[in-house]
Design an enzyme around this catalytic site. Structure first.
Site, PDB file in Angstrom:
ATOM      1  CG  LEU A 157      -1.650  -0.702   1.212  1.00 19.05           C
ATOM      2  CD1 LEU A 157      -3.095  -0.858   3.186  1.00 19.05           C
ATOM      3  CD2 LEU A 157      -3.020  -0.715  -0.061  1.00 19.05           C
ATOM      4  CG  ASP A 158       0.541   3.956  -2.451  1.00 18.87           C
ATOM      5  OD1 ASP A 158       1.411   3.584  -3.715  1.00 18.87           O
ATOM      6  OD2 ASP A 158      -0.134   4.962  -4.024  1.00 18.87           O
ATOM      7  CE  LYS A 159       5.772   8.710   5.038  1.00 18.13           C
ATOM      8  NZ  LYS A 159       5.999  10.416   4.557  1.00 18.13           N
ATOM      9  NE  ARG A 211      -1.407   8.636  -5.111  1.00 21.15           N
ATOM     10  CZ  ARG A 211      -0.787   8.716  -4.669  1.00 21.15           C
ATOM     11  NH1 ARG A 211       0.169   7.568  -4.013  1.00 21.15           N
ATOM     12  NH2 ARG A 211      -0.371   9.984  -4.972  1.00 21.15           N
TER      13      ARG A 211
END
Length: 340
Positions: A156-158, A257
């Site tokens: 998962l992205d930060k 995104r």
């Protein structure tokens, strides 16, 4: 054995093989190339001919070529254990399911081995640094992902919060990776996006690859882009925004995104793919403050389901949105007609 399709002709060999074999990351393939473990057969070569070792990751492939890769060998862990709090939704001797908070990086990068989920996992699992993921019996985390990503099957992205699964052995890692490649893992996300999608439900199918000029970004691109599919459902229309649920069919970097931006509805708070949103002056001050103080993309991995590689049991987990996401949603709901 992997055969190169015409659509990938001219691509780098590491990129092409990663696109063809979804169980292996590009970095893992690069390691195999350095080890001399990737063999090539030209389009005119017979199966009985000896394959030629691939020596460089930037070799350009041709349609019809065939490549053979062994399973990647695990590397010693480059990160060190750190006592970082974790929210663990499930744990057994084979795997863990973590509810990751926003702001926590999943794995270290080169030259930065601190403060990540991997460091926390090494501490939690009792790892001892370099010996923690040898790929042998008794390892505390799988080593398939490489020296900086022990146990990490997906990311998962930060600044994306929510659920992810971690493997404790190489065999479990490879089994889970195969489930991701076969699209049998169930993953759903909640997202707050700008505007109102024209359709209540939709399917976004658009290849994703590295942005041609901004290398830290991804983009929809037909040149060396990898197939990507996102399904979405509008759950609620708000003033200027929509709460939607996204279901991933594939799992490309920044996929949700990029895809939502591609259809004109970027995530609220996305610093890379969206533009800063300034709430109108006639909105209540409390709502304006809530929107301005939300300092990340409004994305939360809310459900995760997969088949346990050892027991065969189907596991399913749910995670409610964290407080910052819920606060933002409550603020936008409070606008009603007055916010229009």
């Amino acid at each position: 054995m992997v055969r190169i399709p015409a659509s990938l002709a001219g691509a780098r060999v590491d990129q092409a093989l990663a696109a063809c074999d979804l169980t292996m990351s590009r970095s893992a393939i690069q390691r195999l190339i350095k080890q001399g473990g990737v063999l090539r057969w030209g389009a005119a070569m017979a199966d009985l001919d000896a394959g030629e070792p691939v020596l460089e990751a930037d070799l350009r492939v041709q349609a019809g070529e065939r490549y053979q890769m062994p399973s990647p060998q695990p590397e010693p862990i480059a990160a060190l254990p750190e006592n970082i709090s974790l929210v663990i939704r499930h744990e057994d001797r084979h795997l863990l399911v973590i509810d990751k908070p926003a702001g926590l990086v999943v794995h270290p990068g080169a030259g930065n081995g601190h403060g990540t989920l991997v460091n926390a996992l090494l501490y939690h699992c009792g790892g001892e640094g370099d010996s923690a993921a040898s790929g042998e019996e008794g390892s505390v985390l799988s080593g398939v992902g490489g020296s900086f990503r022990p146990g990490i099957v997906h990311r998962l992205d930060k600044d994306t919060s929510g659920l992810l699964v971690v493997a404790k052995s190489d065999a479990v890692h490879m089994h889970l990776a195969q489930q991701f490649a076969e699209h049998s893992v169930s993953r759903r996300y909640l997202a707050l996006v700008k505007g109102h999608p024209e359709r209540e439900q939709g399917r976004i199918e658009a290849p994703i690859g590295r942005h041609p000029t901004q290398r830290t970004r991804m983009a929809v691109t037909t040149r060396h882009g990898r197939a990507a599919v996102t399904h979405y459902t509008v759950l609620e229309k708000l003033t200027g925004f929509s709460l939607i649920q996204c279901r991933l069919e594939t799992g490309r970097t920044h996929q949700i995104r990029v895809h939502l931006t591609h259809i004109g509805h970027p995530l609220l708070g996305d610093p890379v793919y969206g533009r800063p949103f300034q709430p109108p002056g006639h909105w209540p001050e409390a709502v304006q403050h809530q929107v301005r103080s939300f300092a990340r993309q409004a994305l939360h991995a809310t459900t995760l389901g997969f088949t346990h590689p050892i027991t065969g049991e189907r596991l399913a987990f749910d995670s409610p949105p964290p407080e910052d996401f819920k606060g933002l949603l409550t603020a936008l709901r409070s606008l009603g007609e007055s916010g229009r």
